[in-house]
Design an enzyme around this catalytic site. Structure first.
Site, PDB file in Angstrom:
ATOM      1  N   GLU A  89      53.811  20.062  75.624  1.00  0.00           N
ATOM      2  CA  GLU A  89      53.712  19.460  74.286  1.00  0.00           C
ATOM      3  C   GLU A  89      54.761  18.371  74.126  1.00  0.00           C
ATOM      4  O   GLU A  89      55.884  18.513  74.610  1.00  0.00           O
ATOM      5  CB  GLU A  89      53.919  20.576  73.248  1.00  0.00           C
ATOM      6  CG  GLU A  89      53.747  20.143  71.819  1.00  0.00           C
ATOM      7  CD  GLU A  89      53.781  21.335  70.832  1.00  0.00           C
ATOM      8  OE1 GLU A  89      53.326  22.440  71.180  1.00  0.00           O
ATOM      9  OE2 GLU A  89      54.290  21.132  69.728  1.00  0.00           O
TER      10      GLU A  89
ATOM     11  N   ASP B 186      56.250  16.155  70.932  1.00  0.00           N
ATOM     12  CA  ASP B 186      56.180  16.181  69.462  1.00  0.00           C
ATOM     13  C   ASP B 186      56.924  15.079  68.758  1.00  0.00           C
ATOM     14  O   ASP B 186      58.104  14.847  69.039  1.00  0.00           O
ATOM     15  CB  ASP B 186      56.893  17.444  68.928  1.00  0.00           C
ATOM     16  CG  ASP B 186      56.150  18.714  69.200  1.00  0.00           C
ATOM     17  OD1 ASP B 186      54.934  18.659  69.332  1.00  0.00           O
ATOM     18  OD2 ASP B 186      56.821  19.762  69.268  1.00  0.00           O
TER      19      ASP B 186
ATOM     20  N   GLU C  33      57.685  14.900  64.661  1.00  0.00           N
ATOM     21  CA  GLU C  33      57.461  15.515  63.352  1.00  0.00           C
ATOM     22  C   GLU C  33      58.312  14.774  62.347  1.00  0.00           C
ATOM     23  O   GLU C  33      59.491  14.525  62.599  1.00  0.00           O
ATOM     24  CB  GLU C  33      57.845  16.999  63.367  1.00  0.00           C
ATOM     25  CG  GLU C  33      56.852  17.833  64.155  1.00  0.00           C
ATOM     26  CD  GLU C  33      57.099  19.331  64.034  1.00  0.00           C
ATOM     27  OE1 GLU C  33      56.127  20.077  63.969  1.00  0.00           O
ATOM     28  OE2 GLU C  33      58.274  19.741  63.996  1.00  0.00           O
TER      29      GLU C  33
ATOM     30  N   HIS D 142      61.826  14.219  63.890  1.00  0.00           N
ATOM     31  CA  HIS D 142      62.165  15.351  64.736  1.00  0.00           C
ATOM     32  C   HIS D 142      61.322  15.223  66.013  1.00  0.00           C
ATOM     33  O   HIS D 142      60.123  14.986  65.931  1.00  0.00           O
ATOM     34  CB  HIS D 142      61.803  16.602  63.933  1.00  0.00           C
ATOM     35  CG  HIS D 142      61.915  17.900  64.634  1.00  0.00           C
ATOM     36  ND1 HIS D 142      62.993  18.738  64.462  1.00  0.00           N
ATOM     37  CD2 HIS D 142      61.080  18.540  65.475  1.00  0.00           C
ATOM     38  CE1 HIS D 142      62.812  19.838  65.179  1.00  0.00           C
ATOM     39  NE2 HIS D 142      61.664  19.740  65.800  1.00  0.00           N
TER      40      HIS D 142
ATOM     41  N   ASP E 111      62.534  24.060  72.796  1.00  0.00           N
ATOM     42  CA  ASP E 111      63.968  24.115  72.478  1.00  0.00           C
ATOM     43  C   ASP E 111      64.696  22.863  72.949  1.00  0.00           C
ATOM     44  O   ASP E 111      65.814  22.943  73.448  1.00  0.00           O
ATOM     45  CB  ASP E 111      64.633  25.352  73.119  1.00  0.00           C
ATOM     46  CG  ASP E 111      64.053  26.655  72.587  1.00  0.00           C
ATOM     47  OD1 ASP E 111      63.581  26.656  71.419  1.00  0.00           O
ATOM     48  OD2 ASP E 111      64.055  27.646  73.328  1.00  0.00           O
TER      49      ASP E 111
ATOM     50  N   GLU F 299      65.097  19.882  70.944  1.00  0.00           N
ATOM     51  CA  GLU F 299      64.992  19.028  69.770  1.00  0.00           C
ATOM     52  C   GLU F 299      66.013  17.897  69.762  1.00  0.00           C
ATOM     53  O   GLU F 299      67.188  18.097  70.064  1.00  0.00           O
ATOM     54  CB  GLU F 299      65.194  19.864  68.485  1.00  0.00           C
ATOM     55  CG  GLU F 299      64.170  20.950  68.273  1.00  0.00           C
ATOM     56  CD  GLU F 299      64.484  22.248  69.007  1.00  0.00           C
ATOM     57  OE1 GLU F 299      65.492  22.300  69.750  1.00  0.00           O
ATOM     58  OE2 GLU F 299      63.711  23.214  68.835  1.00  0.00           O
TER      59      GLU F 299
ATOM     60  N   TRP G  83      62.101  25.290  56.008  1.00  0.00           N
ATOM     61  CA  TRP G  83      63.113  24.743  56.940  1.00  0.00           C
ATOM     62  C   TRP G  83      63.233  23.219  56.958  1.00  0.00           C
ATOM     63  O   TRP G  83      64.255  22.687  57.369  1.00  0.00           O
ATOM     64  CB  TRP G  83      62.833  25.211  58.378  1.00  0.00           C
ATOM     65  CG  TRP G  83      61.509  24.753  58.938  1.00  0.00           C
ATOM     66  CD1 TRP G  83      60.316  25.388  58.804  1.00  0.00           C
ATOM     67  CD2 TRP G  83      61.242  23.559  59.686  1.00  0.00           C
ATOM     68  NE1 TRP G  83      59.324  24.670  59.416  1.00  0.00           N
ATOM     69  CE2 TRP G  83      59.858  23.549  59.970  1.00  0.00           C
ATOM     70  CE3 TRP G  83      62.038  22.490  60.142  1.00  0.00           C
ATOM     71  CZ2 TRP G  83      59.245  22.516  60.687  1.00  0.00           C
ATOM     72  CZ3 TRP G  83      61.424  21.469  60.864  1.00  0.00           C
ATOM     73  CH2 TRP G  83      60.048  21.480  61.126  1.00  0.00           C
TER      74      TRP G  83
ATOM     75  N   GLY H 235      67.339  21.866  55.916  1.00  0.00           N
ATOM     76  CA  GLY H 235      67.278  23.215  56.462  1.00  0.00           C
ATOM     77  C   GLY H 235      66.631  24.229  55.527  1.00  0.00           C
ATOM     78  O   GLY H 235      66.891  25.431  55.655  1.00  0.00           O
TER      79      GLY H 235
END
Ligand SMILES: *[C@@H]1O[C@H](CO)[C@@H](O)[C@H](O)[C@H]1NC(C)=O
Length: 295
Positions: free
Chosen positions: A108, A110, A112, A125, A135, A137, A202, A206
């Site tokens: 994947e 990404d 975002e 993101h 994991d 990011e 989130w 956050g």
């Protein structure tokens, strides 16, 4: 005489071939048509194809978000989309734009876009999954207001690297480091997906800032989807038949200008980098962080 007539003839032929190639690729770039390229997959009427299929909008309200996916699957490509993000108070909303393969050990790539209160900055993101593990990011602010107009968000994905671009400017590079035992997405074809959904647990600060549903529906717009890519179908890649189309992206790297531009973004706009998060990985940073200069 005969020779020069012949060479004149081949020149004309060459010109014709070149013109038709150029035209061919222009046609691809300009005839973007969402009816041909994508399927709306969810949202019960909240995703709409508009303006002679040149425009697509996704919307989100308290009941549901919406989404679409590409009809084609790709194995490597340079894939562009112009997106105008949810304007105004978009806190708690996430507009996702990503490539993803099937199955439990999926790959994947990404993008975002995490919304915010009016006038507060969006966060871009990014993440890369290889064989089901992400994991990785990295997050960025943008150097413009992404809700005021369309901007181009691109993924370059080839056997050597994945590069995320914003308006042609590289913001992140993930290299193929299989030589160091780090998995890299290169065997599983991926589809392009996009969705607009709520993640106010989130997304914004956050999870501190919640979605204000009195502002609904929230809408993001898409246009000019362009996939210069190897289409995967029935177990074969469109790139394996050796036609003359230009596939420079298949071996493209960041040149020194590209590296400089990448560095500019990372220095000035990076919000989060997993490779710097030693607290999160007490047993040691992921291996790729130590192999490259901070991935
Ligand atoms: C939203 O704005 C706040 C305040 O400027 C900022 O700290 C945060 O990073 C912004 N973006 C998101 C997605 O939370």
């Amino acid at each position: 005489m005969a020779a020069s007539v012949f060479s004149c003839y081949t020149n004309v032929l060459l010109l014709l071939v070149l013109t038709s190639l150029t035209f061919g690729s222009l046609m691809v770039a300009f005839a973007a048509n969402f009816n041909q390229d994508i399927d709306i997959t969810w949202g019960d009427g909240r995703a709409k194809i508009l303006s002679e299929a040149k425009l697509l909008s996704l919307s989100l309200d308290k009941t549901s978000g919406s989404g679409f996916q590409s009809k084609n699957e790709y194995l490597f490509g340079k894939i562009d989309m112009q997106i105008k993000l949810v304007p105004g108070n978009s806190a708690g909303t996430v507009t996702a734009y990503y490539l993803r393969s099937e199955g439990s050990s999926w790959d994947e790539i990404d993008f975002e876009f995490l919304g915010n209160l009016s006038g507060e900055p969006y966060i871009v993101h990014t993440n890369v999954y290889a064989q089901g593990k992400g994991d990785r990011e990295q997050q960025f602010y943008l150097w413009f207001d992404p809700t005021a107009g369309f901007h181009t968000y691109s993924v370059l994905w080839n056997p050597g690297r994945i590069v995320f671009y914003v308006d042609g400017r590289p913001i992140r590079e993930f290299k193929n480091l299989e030589g160091f035992g780090i998995p890299y997405p290169k065997n599983q074809p991926m589809r392009v997906y996009s969705s607009l959904w709520n993640a106010d647990d989130w997304a914004t600060r956050g999870g501190l800032v919640k979605t204000n549903w009195t502002q609904a529906p929230f809408t993001a717009s898409f246009r000019k989807f362009n996939a210069n890519a190897c289409v995967w179908s029935n177990g074969a890649s469109s790139c394996s038949n050796s036609n003359a189309t230009n596939k420079t992206w298949l071996s493209q790297e960041l040149n020194s200008t590209g590296q400089k531009r990448l560095k500019w973004v990372q220095t000035n706009y990076m919000v989060y980098n997993y490779c710097m998060d030693t607290k999160r990985f007490p047993q040691g940073l992921p291996r790729e962080c130590n192999v490259t200069n901070k991935a």
